[in-house]
Design a protein around this motif. Sequence first.
Motif, short mmCIF file in Angstrom:
data_model
loop_
_atom_site.label_atom_id
_atom_site.label_comp_id
_atom_site.label_asym_id
_atom_site.label_seq_id
_atom_site.Cartn_x
_atom_site.Cartn_y
_atom_site.Cartn_z
N ASN A 1 35.91 -6.17 5.53
CA ASN A 1 36.43 -5.72 4.23
C ASN A 1 35.46 -6.13 3.12
O ASN A 1 35.17 -7.31 2.93
CB ASN A 1 37.81 -6.35 4.00
CG ASN A 1 38.50 -5.78 2.78
OD1 ASN A 1 37.89 -5.62 1.73
ND2 ASN A 1 39.78 -5.48 2.91
N VAL B 1 47.43 -7.83 0.84
CA VAL B 1 47.14 -6.41 1.04
C VAL B 1 47.32 -5.97 2.50
O VAL B 1 47.97 -4.96 2.78
CB VAL B 1 45.73 -6.06 0.54
CG1 VAL B 1 45.42 -4.59 0.76
CG2 VAL B 1 45.59 -6.40 -0.95
N THR C 1 50.03 -3.18 3.73
CA THR C 1 49.54 -2.00 4.43
C THR C 1 50.25 -1.82 5.76
O THR C 1 50.67 -0.71 6.13
CB THR C 1 48.02 -2.08 4.64
OG1 THR C 1 47.38 -2.23 3.37
CG2 THR C 1 47.50 -0.84 5.34
N GLY D 1 53.03 -9.03 -0.38
CA GLY D 1 52.91 -7.94 0.58
C GLY D 1 54.24 -7.46 1.11
O GLY D 1 54.34 -6.33 1.62
N ALA E 1 50.96 -1.02 -0.64
CA ALA E 1 49.58 -1.44 -0.46
C ALA E 1 48.77 -1.24 -1.74
O ALA E 1 47.95 -2.08 -2.11
CB ALA E 1 48.96 -0.67 0.70
N ASP E 2 49.00 -0.12 -2.43
CA ASP E 2 48.26 0.15 -3.67
C ASP E 2 48.62 -0.84 -4.77
O ASP E 2 47.76 -1.22 -5.56
CB ASP E 2 48.56 1.57 -4.16
CG ASP E 2 47.96 2.63 -3.23
OD1 ASP E 2 46.98 2.30 -2.52
OD2 ASP E 2 48.47 3.77 -3.22
N ALA F 1 49.98 -3.93 -4.18
CA ALA F 1 49.77 -5.31 -3.74
C ALA F 1 48.37 -5.80 -4.09
O ALA F 1 48.19 -6.97 -4.42
CB ALA F 1 50.00 -5.41 -2.23
N GLN F 2 47.38 -4.92 -4.00
CA GLN F 2 46.01 -5.35 -4.28
C GLN F 2 45.83 -5.83 -5.72
O GLN F 2 45.38 -6.97 -5.92
CB GLN F 2 45.02 -4.23 -3.97
CG GLN F 2 43.58 -4.63 -4.27
CD GLN F 2 42.61 -3.51 -3.98
OE1 GLN F 2 42.89 -2.61 -3.19
NE2 GLN F 2 41.45 -3.56 -4.61
#
Length: 244
Positions: free
Chosen positions: A15, A71, A75, A153, A158-159, A161-162
């Motif tokens: 990542n 994240v 996800t 999380g 997911a969008d 959480a980042q």
Amino acid sequence: MLYYAKTEALRMLRNRRYLIFVVAFPVLLYLINANIYGKQTDPGGVPYNVVLMVSMAAYGALAASMMSSAVPWATERQSGWLRQLQITPLPSWAIIATKLGAALVLVLPSLVLVSVVAIVQQGVSLPVGTWVPLLLVLWLGVLPFVALGLAIGSVLSADAAQPAAMICMFALAIGGGLWFPPEVLGDTLKTVADLTPSFHYANLGQSLVAGHGLPLTDVLVVAGWAVVLGGAAAYLYRRATVRA
């Protein structure tokens, strides 16, 4: 369970966000600040290149623990992968334990790299009796931040959480005095810092390098935050599982 943990660790190592914010950024900040202030000493007589090493290692560990939990957890929950894991023979506690173990593994690169750069570039030298407890405390002290990442999380997509994890990460780093002492911004921020787990987490390391041992207050605050945030993460995980 071991295969699952290995997969989690390898996925994060690929990542780019992890490599930038967790590996490169703490080292870069350390090099910049240590080359400017490294020859000075704090009021306790500890060289700033050592103080900055502890702060940047703590920041990298904090960032790693949150980036590797919030994240990916969101996800997996959103994609249905977490639901698939729950119908395998892998027990629920093993899923949580694997996430925790993977996060702890991913904390190590930042701790090791900042320490190596401090030794090689700044000539930092500490007794073995200080290095071992210092790295151990900074490694295990990230448990509250892993729990916070899992809680984020469990409730956000997911969008979402980042950015939420990054906001929390930067807030804890700044509010906890990891980038600069809270005292420079006045009494208000110092009061806020005293309430954060990141301030007491970093202070454990600073106390060790100053030769003062582990302050009981800092140990209790970090442990208390780990219990509170761990309980919140477990509750939110169960609620997310029921809804799924």
